[in-house]
Design a protein around this motif. Sequence first.
Motif, PDB file in Angstrom:
ATOM      1  N   SER A 204       0.927   5.706   1.133  1.00  0.00           N
ATOM      2  CA  SER A 204       0.279   6.837   1.770  1.00  0.00           C
ATOM      3  C   SER A 204       0.545   8.074   0.938  1.00  0.00           C
ATOM      4  O   SER A 204       1.599   8.208   0.319  1.00  0.00           O
ATOM      5  CB  SER A 204       0.819   7.040   3.192  1.00  0.00           C
ATOM      6  OG  SER A 204       2.161   7.417   3.151  1.00  0.00           O
TER       7      SER A 204
ATOM      8  N   MET B 274       0.261  -2.101   5.259  1.00  0.00           N
ATOM      9  CA  MET B 274      -0.919  -1.621   4.550  1.00  0.00           C
ATOM     10  C   MET B 274      -1.503  -2.716   3.663  1.00  0.00           C
ATOM     11  O   MET B 274      -0.796  -3.590   3.166  1.00  0.00           O
ATOM     12  CB  MET B 274      -0.585  -0.373   3.737  1.00  0.00           C
ATOM     13  CG  MET B 274      -0.212   0.819   4.613  1.00  0.00           C
ATOM     14  SD  MET B 274       0.026   2.368   3.684  1.00  0.00           S
ATOM     15  CE  MET B 274      -1.683   2.792   3.286  1.00  0.00           C
TER      16      MET B 274
ATOM     17  N   VAL C  53      -7.259   0.344   6.151  1.00  0.00           N
ATOM     18  CA  VAL C  53      -6.115   0.570   5.259  1.00  0.00           C
ATOM     19  C   VAL C  53      -4.881  -0.232   5.650  1.00  0.00           C
ATOM     20  O   VAL C  53      -3.970  -0.409   4.832  1.00  0.00           O
ATOM     21  CB  VAL C  53      -5.760   2.073   5.193  1.00  0.00           C
ATOM     22  CG1 VAL C  53      -6.909   2.873   4.585  1.00  0.00           C
ATOM     23  CG2 VAL C  53      -5.393   2.621   6.575  1.00  0.00           C
ATOM     24  N   ALA C  54      -4.827  -0.722   6.890  1.00  0.00           N
ATOM     25  CA  ALA C  54      -3.661  -1.481   7.329  1.00  0.00           C
ATOM     26  C   ALA C  54      -4.059  -2.379   8.491  1.00  0.00           C
ATOM     27  O   ALA C  54      -5.010  -2.074   9.227  1.00  0.00           O
ATOM     28  CB  ALA C  54      -2.518  -0.545   7.743  1.00  0.00           C
TER      29      ALA C  54
ATOM     30  N   LEU D 129      -3.694   6.184   2.132  1.00  0.00           N
ATOM     31  CA  LEU D 129      -3.933   7.007   3.314  1.00  0.00           C
ATOM     32  C   LEU D 129      -4.053   8.456   2.874  1.00  0.00           C
ATOM     33  O   LEU D 129      -3.140   8.991   2.244  1.00  0.00           O
ATOM     34  CB  LEU D 129      -2.789   6.857   4.325  1.00  0.00           C
ATOM     35  CG  LEU D 129      -2.843   7.768   5.552  1.00  0.00           C
ATOM     36  CD1 LEU D 129      -4.142   7.564   6.318  1.00  0.00           C
ATOM     37  CD2 LEU D 129      -1.637   7.511   6.450  1.00  0.00           C
TER      38      LEU D 129
ATOM     39  N   GLN E  55       5.969   6.047   8.464  1.00  0.00           N
ATOM     40  CA  GLN E  55       5.848   4.968   7.496  1.00  0.00           C
ATOM     41  C   GLN E  55       7.224   4.412   7.191  1.00  0.00           C
ATOM     42  O   GLN E  55       8.178   5.155   6.954  1.00  0.00           O
ATOM     43  CB  GLN E  55       5.217   5.455   6.191  1.00  0.00           C
ATOM     44  CG  GLN E  55       5.101   4.357   5.122  1.00  0.00           C
ATOM     45  CD  GLN E  55       4.451   4.862   3.851  1.00  0.00           C
ATOM     46  OE1 GLN E  55       3.314   5.314   3.866  1.00  0.00           O
ATOM     47  NE2 GLN E  55       5.177   4.814   2.742  1.00  0.00           N
TER      48      GLN E  55
ATOM     49  N   GLY F 261       0.844  -1.185   0.000  1.00  0.00           N
ATOM     50  CA  GLY F 261       0.000   0.000   0.000  1.00  0.00           C
ATOM     51  C   GLY F 261       0.875   1.228   0.000  1.00  0.00           C
ATOM     52  O   GLY F 261       2.086   1.133   0.054  1.00  0.00           O
TER      53      GLY F 261
END
Length: 330
Positions: free
Chosen positions: A28, A160, A318-319, A166, A129, A26
């Motif tokens: 952000s 993620m 999302v995670a 995000l 992150q 994923g």
Amino acid sequence: MPRTATRRRALAAALACAAMLSACTGNSDDGSSGTAGAGTPAVAPEAAQTTATSAVTAAATSSLDATAAGAAARDKAFVGAALQSANAYAKTLPGRTAAEKADTQLATTGVKVLAISRGGDAPQQVLAQTTLKKTGAAVLVLLVGGQNGAPFKAAAVTPMLPDAKLDALDPTTDGSAAVGDGSGLAAKPDDVMAAFAASVKYPKPTATKLLAADPLSEQLRQSAVAQSQALNNQGAFTQEHEPKGVVGGLRLKDGKGAIVFAHLVRNDAIAMRTPVKLTPAKDLTLLTGIKQITTEANLTSNEIVAIVIPASGQARIVAASDQLVAGSGR
């Protein structure tokens, strides 16, 4: 190291329940652009960056150390459910291959601070992150602490989900507001967590309109069905998810919602109608010493999920991370 939730295998793997988990990818969005908010960060951005890099390094290093020194280091690196999960994972290290350990190792370079809580909000929070070192999959790390000189510790380490995004947060120079009681959000965090828990229980999950469809929920439902079917009518399988509360979280930029980290405890139970001889997977054996199960098994796992709750519309996961922490059987 806590890992992402993934599809369970059949009965033998079910007895290990939330053990080895595959990385999810994923990204952000950059929260450092856009109109500045009216706030002051609890920690200067430069200091937050140094803190985040040090904290992620401490978490990554201590997670792969099964010695007494590693346990002491984890006490300094993690807090709450994240600490319990990290300690449980460390107990399984003697049975893991080098490749398995590498699958969950966090990268300690390229750590990026996404948001900092505002001065006056408690606890102080830094959202960072990093990535999984092997795959480059994005991982959200929520750090809490900072009061009266206390060190920041990892309260959540959540890879993620596939294709998850995000939304932007306020610039780190302004700080991001705390979630607080959830006012101004489409739904209260506790209500979203209760809806998620009900939607993935087994049997008889309850559909919800509070949450958009996501791969984590679908995997949990599918794997529960698969585990039940694997029993071939020789026993019963149930799965319950118990919300334990919000770990932390910060408001998104321009009042568009919040990202909330929450803790749930999952219990997977298997009850056989007639005695059989089942060999549990190595994680359960290393954690509990159980080498054979004949009539029943109960497995406890920590789930930490990161949910974006918008100002209006459906929330979305999302995670997430998932770690077996205890079990019993006979």
